[in-house]
Each structure stands twice: as structure tokens, then as C-alpha cells.
Design an enzyme around this catalytic site. Structure first.
Site, PDB file in Angstrom:
ATOM      1  N   LEU A   1       0.850  -1.186   0.000  1.00  0.00           N
ATOM      2  CA  LEU A   1       0.000   0.000   0.000  1.00  0.00           C
ATOM      3  C   LEU A   1       0.889   1.241   0.000  1.00  0.00           C
ATOM      4  O   LEU A   1       1.345   1.712   1.040  1.00  0.00           O
ATOM      5  CB  LEU A   1      -0.935  -0.022   1.208  1.00  0.00           C
ATOM      6  N   ASP A   2       1.135   1.763  -1.185  1.00  0.00           N
ATOM      7  CA  ASP A   2       2.068   2.875  -1.375  1.00  0.00           C
ATOM      8  C   ASP A   2       1.494   4.171  -0.806  1.00  0.00           C
ATOM      9  O   ASP A   2       0.329   4.508  -1.059  1.00  0.00           O
ATOM     10  CB  ASP A   2       2.353   3.040  -2.869  1.00  0.00           C
ATOM     11  N   ALA A   3       2.330   4.896  -0.054  1.00  0.00           N
ATOM     12  CA  ALA A   3       1.959   6.232   0.446  1.00  0.00           C
ATOM     13  C   ALA A   3       0.583   6.247   1.101  1.00  0.00           C
ATOM     14  O   ALA A   3      -0.144   7.242   1.022  1.00  0.00           O
ATOM     15  CB  ALA A   3       2.010   7.249  -0.700  1.00  0.00           C
ATOM     16  N   VAL A   4       0.243   5.155   1.761  1.00  0.00           N
ATOM     17  CA  VAL A   4      -1.111   5.011   2.308  1.00  0.00           C
ATOM     18  C   VAL A   4      -1.358   5.987   3.460  1.00  0.00           C
ATOM     19  O   VAL A   4      -2.510   6.242   3.830  1.00  0.00           O
ATOM     20  CB  VAL A   4      -1.343   3.546   2.746  1.00  0.00           C
TER      21      VAL A   4
END
Length: 457
Positions: free
Chosen positions: A313-316
Site C-alpha cells: 500500500l504505497d503512500a497510504v
């Protein structure tokens, strides 16, 4: 180890948009491009050594077999999470749609995967023996074949110790080295095809990037928004005037950039100012709209059908926007991740969520939730700067003291240990562990060694 530590001491410390990650150094022999893959028996032996890695689902749903049965307790938990996000009335409206896409996903699932999950031991999902290669999809090339196909051959010939490959975003993109995605559902033809990804899945486990905080300004989603299409109108956070955000509200926002939070675009009915956390080309999705959440969950399940074993989960951190707050690590963001986890526990319990949250350590590990309801893994962002600090000072006290108290909330949660990444590494992870003067000294020494330091830009 020598190559990775050498990169930490003598190369970039923290920089965005790097061309080459230092996570794993592979020497390219003169004859590598002409090497042939091992014979079929060798490939089968490799797969067996890591267990059965193939997780690609059936291309068509099978509605002749029984549909997914959702236990009442799980249904109630999903309803409660939706209610936290959207209120009880909207939660009851959208729960049937959430259940529908879970049932559709499950109808794609091969019987062999359903049977395999009956023997799953969650405590053994990850061990210290797991080695994950992080790479861009085009780092290894051979004339006449797609880069992803070449990566498959690399797994057959040179990566016998690696059991998982994280291919950084392999979708069409307009900027940020793949992290400004134009289309979530298509493999960039310059890299290869879904068939290449599926073939790679037969060799190793796969980590996919779930870049759900934003999409490219060149995406169909955003173009339809600018066109005034009703269905896309609330997918983004927009204003008619930049003055709708007060200076006080802007000051509270926590983000890794100093560019204006609002970017002007020309829409069918005039200028519009859109929320852009990272860059003018990366427009934030509006998760206050339940349609956005449902659409993104459908994409997440599609990734699993295509072979994802781990979803990054990128840059969540910045998923939920609430004007007047920091817009970082808000309760609603945690609820969305918990809803994703609830969905995976129901239909894909062998798939793991890992959160990429480059924030101070205590905030970072908050993404474990209670140990059973949020991320399975979090990036151990404090480790790289603590290791570098230890080398520079020739004193392991800070690292040892921190490690002595390190623990996770359950036997099914894990810290993802790394010493470098495609972004270099940041120092936010040690903000509350090392004094500021120690961080400043580490930066100074890195620059003395020729390192490049990236500040908030």
C-alpha cells in the site's frame, strides 16, 4: 551485503525518482544475455523449493459452484467499518455492493487455491528465510524479448536464493518512475504483458504496488472528471477557488512536498483546483466517496487474481483527506486498511498487506492495528538510518537499545527489514529515536562521502 552497505555509505541517502534501486546488486556477466533458461525439470525443482507459488486465478468466474458465504460476524464488522467512514445509512447502502465484488472474486478462485488455504498456518506466512528482490521491471534487458520476460529468465538462472520479487509499478505511467499510474489494469507494453507477470508468478511469490492514494492526471479517471462525466465527478477532491483552503488549513497539512496542495486544471465548465499531495501530475483520489473505495477494492482483488501474494500500500499515510487536520494517518485511513484486511481474510487469507508509511516509528507500527486486523507487515523505516548512524559513529548503542525493545503485536505481524529502496531511505523513522543533532551529523557525513540528500520539495 558489501554492495548494499557500500551503497548506503557512499551513495544516495534519500532521493526520489532514483533510476536504480540498491536493494540487491547483481553482477552482469559477459555471457548473461546469451544464457539459456534451465531445463524444465530445474524450473520445477525451483518452484518446489519455495512451495507452490502459482496463484493466478481463472479468467472467468464459475457461478455453477456455491457462492462465497460471508459469516454474520464478518458482515457486521464490514458494516461497522463502512459506518465509521460514511455513516450508517450509506454503510447499509454500500455493503451489498462490497459483498457482491467479494463473491465475484471468489468465483474466479481455482479449487486448488481454496484447498491450499485449508492448510495455511498464518504464523508461518513469513520467516527470516524470506528474501525479497525489489526491482524496476526494465532493469534487465535482452534484445528481442520483453524486460519482464528477461526477469523471468533471471529467476531461472541467477536468483536461486530469492523467493519473492517486488516489481515496482509495471503499469502505464506519466511520471514519478511508475508511481503516477494511468491505468491500474494494464501492464505497460514497454515492460511486457500480464502473461509475463503470470509466468513470473510460477517461479516466485510476487509483491504488487497498490498505488491507491492518487492516479495520473493523464488517466481516464481524471480525464472523465475534467469532461464533467457524472460517474467520475466525485472521484477527486476539487475546489472552484484556491482560496477555499485557508492559510491555517494549509499549514496543518503534513506531506513530503512544498508544492501547492492544489493544482489548477481546465475542466469543461471552467478552472478547477484539485488536491495533489505529491505532484501536479498525481491527483489524489477522494475516498470520502464510497464509490471510490468500492472501485479501488475491486482493483485490489483483480491484482490478487493476477498473481499478487503481497500488496504494498504505497503512500497510504495520505489516503484520507480531512481539511483542518494533518491529512496524515487519520482514523479513516486505518479503517480503510482494516476493511481491506477484512476482505482478504474472507477471500484470500494467504495474501498479505504491507504498508509503506515513512513516518516516525511509533506512528509507523500503528499500522499493525491490534495485530490481527490491519497490516501483516510494515516497512521498518527506522532500521536504515540507525544502521548508517551506527557505522558513522562506530557506536551501536542507539541501534541496540532500539532493537532490544522491538516487538510486534502478534505472531502474524512482521517488520519488513531493508537497508535501502528505490527511494533511498528517509530519516523520519528515527525522528523520535535519535536526537536532531545526531541526524544532522549523519546527513553531514553522508554528504562528505558523496551522498545526495533530498529534502522536502
Amino acid at each position: 551485503i558489501r554492495d548494499v552497505l557500500g551503497g548506503l555509505v557512499g551513495s544516495e541517502m534519500c532521493i526520489r525518482d532514483r533510476k536504480r534501486p540498491l536493494t540487491l546488486a547483481v553482477r552482469r556477466d559477459k555471457s548473461m544475455s546469451d544464457q539459456q533458461p534451465r531445463h524444465k525439470a530445474g524450473m520445477q525443482t525451483r518452484v518446489a523449493s519455495h512451495g507452490n507459488t502459482e496463484t493466478v486465478h481463472n479468467p472467468e468466474p464459475n457461478y455453477h459452484r456455491p457462492l462465497l458465504q460471508i459469516p454474520a460476524e464478518a458482515r457486521q464488522r464490514m458494516l461497522e467499518r463502512l459506518a465509521v467512514l460514511y455513516g450508517e445509512e450509506a454503510a447499509r447502502k454500500w455493503l451489498p455492493e462490497l459483498e457482491r465484488i467479494l463473491k465475484v472474486y471468489y468465483a474466479h478462485k481455482p479449487k486448488r487455491l481454496v484447498e491450499r488455504e485449508t492448510t495455511l498456518v498464518p504464523e508461518e506466512r513469513f520467516t527470516e528465510k524470506d528474501i525479497i528482490l525489489i526491482t524496476y521491471g526494465d532493469l534487465v534487458r535482452k534484445e528481442g524479448e520483453s524486460p519482464l520476460k528477461t526477469l523471468v529468465r533471471l529467476c531461472d538462472t541467477m536468483l536461486s536464493g530469492v523467493n519473492t520479487v517486488h516489481v515496482l509499478p509495471f503499469f502505464p505511467s506519466s511520471s514519478d518512475r511508475g508511481f503516477s499510474i494511468i491505468d491500474f489494469e494494464v501492464v505497460d507494453p514497454n515492460l511486457g504483458s500480464w502473461e509475463d507477470i503470470e509466468e513470473l508468478d510460477t517461479r516466485v511469490q510476487l509483491m504488487f504496488d497498490a498505488v491507491f492514494n492518487h492516479v495520473s492526471s493523464k488517466s481516464r479517471y481524471f480525464q472523465e472528471f475534467l469532461n464533467g462525466a457524472r460517474y467520475f465527478r466525485d472521484l477527486f477532491i476539487s475546489y472552484r477557488s484556491p482560496d477555499e483552503l485557508t492559510p491555517e488549513q494549509r499549514e496543518r497539512i503534513r506531506r513530503p512536498r512544498t508544492s501547492d496542495i492544489l493544482t489548477e486544471f481546465q475542466a469543461i465548465d471552467g478552472p478547477v483546483y484539485v488536491w495533489t499531495t505529491f505532484s501536479p501530475d498525481q491527483v489524489d483520489l477522494n475516498f470520502k466517496n464510497p464509490e471510490t473505495l468500492i472501485r479501488i477494492l475491486d482493483v485490489l482483488l483483480m491484482y490478487i487474481r493476477r498473481g499478487a501474494d503481497i500488496l504494498r500500500l504505497d503512500a497510504v499515510t495520505y489516503l484520507w483527506t480531512e481539511v483542518g487536520t494533518s491529512c496524515a494517518s487519520l482514523e479513516e485511513t486505518h479503517e480503510i486498511i482494516k476493511l481491506f484486511r477484512e476482505a482478504l481474510d474472507l477471500v484470500a487469507p494467504g495474501v498479505a498487506l504491507i504498508t509503506e508509511t515513512n513516518v516516525p516509528h511509533e506512528e509507523n507500527i500503528s499500522y499493525f492495528g491490534n495485530g490481527n486486523d490491519e497490516a501483516h507487515m510494515v516497512y521498518n523505516f527506522a532500521l536504515p538510518p540507525l544502521v548508517l548512524h551506527t557505522f558513522y559513529t562506530e557506536d551501536a548503542t542507539a541501534l541496540s537499545d532500539w532493537a532490544a525493545d522491538l516487538e510486534t503485536p502478534s505472531k502474524t505481524t512482521h517488520l519488513f527489514n531493508f537497508l535501502d529502496s528505490h527511494d533511498g531511505f528517509g530519516v523520519m523513522g528515527v525522528k523520535d529515536i535519535l536526537p536532531q543533532e545526531a541526524i544532522d551529523e549523519m546527513i553531514r557525513k553522508a554528504e562528505e562521502h558523496g551522498g545526495m540528500i533530498s529534502y522536502r520539495t
